[in-house]
Enzyme design. Sequence first.
Site, PDB file in Angstrom:
ATOM      1  CB  SER A 246       6.524  39.271  68.010  1.00  0.00           C
ATOM      2  OG  SER A 246       6.449  38.724  66.453  1.00  0.00           O
TER       3      SER A 246
HETATM    4  N1  SAH Z   1       3.264  36.511  64.598  1.00  0.00           N
HETATM    5  C1  SAH Z   1       4.085  35.125  64.990  1.00  0.00           C
HETATM    6  C2  SAH Z   1       4.923  35.336  65.624  1.00  0.00           C
HETATM    7  C3  SAH Z   1       5.590  33.311  65.066  1.00  0.00           C
HETATM    8  S1  SAH Z   1       7.557  33.534  65.108  1.00  0.00           S
HETATM    9  C4  SAH Z   1       3.211  35.215  67.276  1.00  0.00           C
HETATM   10  O1  SAH Z   1       3.859  36.471  67.160  1.00  0.00           O
HETATM   11  O2  SAH Z   1       3.033  34.405  67.461  1.00  0.00           O
HETATM   12  C5  SAH Z   1       6.777  33.047  63.144  1.00  0.00           C
HETATM   13  C6  SAH Z   1       6.432  32.275  62.855  1.00  0.00           C
HETATM   14  O3  SAH Z   1       7.187  31.765  60.966  1.00  0.00           O
HETATM   15  C7  SAH Z   1       6.505  30.785  63.223  1.00  0.00           C
HETATM   16  O4  SAH Z   1       5.009  30.437  63.856  1.00  0.00           O
HETATM   17  C8  SAH Z   1       7.318  29.939  61.832  1.00  0.00           C
HETATM   18  O5  SAH Z   1       7.214  28.456  61.669  1.00  0.00           O
HETATM   19  C9  SAH Z   1       7.029  31.234  60.685  1.00  0.00           C
HETATM   20  N2  SAH Z   1       7.608  30.775  58.920  1.00  0.00           N
HETATM   21  C10 SAH Z   1       8.777  30.757  58.906  1.00  0.00           C
HETATM   22  N3  SAH Z   1       9.307  30.280  57.917  1.00  0.00           N
HETATM   23  C11 SAH Z   1       7.918  30.160  57.421  1.00  0.00           C
HETATM   24  C12 SAH Z   1       7.390  29.870  55.959  1.00  0.00           C
HETATM   25  N4  SAH Z   1       8.413  29.905  54.638  1.00  0.00           N
HETATM   26  N5  SAH Z   1       6.187  30.401  55.259  1.00  0.00           N
HETATM   27  C13 SAH Z   1       4.963  30.329  56.545  1.00  0.00           C
HETATM   28  N6  SAH Z   1       5.468  31.100  57.921  1.00  0.00           N
HETATM   29  C14 SAH Z   1       6.947  30.774  57.953  1.00  0.00           C
END
Ligand code: SAH
Length: 214
Positions: free
Chosen positions: A61
């Site tokens: 993000s």
């Molecule tokens: N806070 C992280 C954002 C990553 S993007 C950062 O800044 O690096 C969002 C993340 O949510 C992804 O890694 C995706 O795999 C995860 N995600 C999506 N659906 C999910 C679920 N049902 N359970 C756990 N993680 C999930």
Amino acid sequence: MTATDQQKIELIMGLRSRGIRDTRVLEAIETVPREVFVPDTFQDLAYADQALPIECGQTLSQPFIVAFMTEKLKVGERMKVLEIGTGSGYQTVILAQLCRRIYTIERYRTLLKSAERRFAELRQANITTLLGDGNKGWPKQAPFERIIVTAAAPQLPRQLIEQLAVGGILVVPVEVSPGRQEILRITRTEEDFTRESLMPVRFVPLVEGIARGM
Ligand code: SAH
């Protein structure tokens, strides 16, 4: 002063000018080395205020969004926090500076393993990880005083609201109508919950189930 220090100062100034005021949040952004979470090819953009691609087609993000969501979550030092969507682990480590313990769930094993390596490298001892489907929350550890979701939910995640302590806060991007996402803040009350709309955003989707083979 190194080039990195200079870029960090510019990032913090930019966040302040966009309305981030909480000094604990700004300090956390200043302290946590974002370059540790950024893929090699994007190292020069580690302190740019933009989202960056990570493994498994996901995104790290944008610092402003991390700061904004963290500020709106109003995290206290004694709190137990749940995060859905570990991704790179950057938001996790920011929150770990501000609370007692953070529980974080990711559906990609590859991402979770890399994030766990970073937590160890940064000697972050108050993070507990889980490979799982964040839609289900973490019933064994509930209730949580704060919950943050860093992927866009197709609708209000009821199971997560149920895992909030009374008075607890959930910050979550939700697809409020087709193609339109907003960050919502849900506050759990004795009987029910209240809902505020904070800002339009674009997040990767919250998906059902654990990712297979990755
Ligand atoms: N806070 C992280 C954002 C990553 S993007 C950062 O800044 O690096 C969002 C993340 O949510 C992804 O890694 C995706 O795999 C995860 N995600 C999506 N659906 C999910 C679920 N049902 N359970 C756990 N993680 C999930």
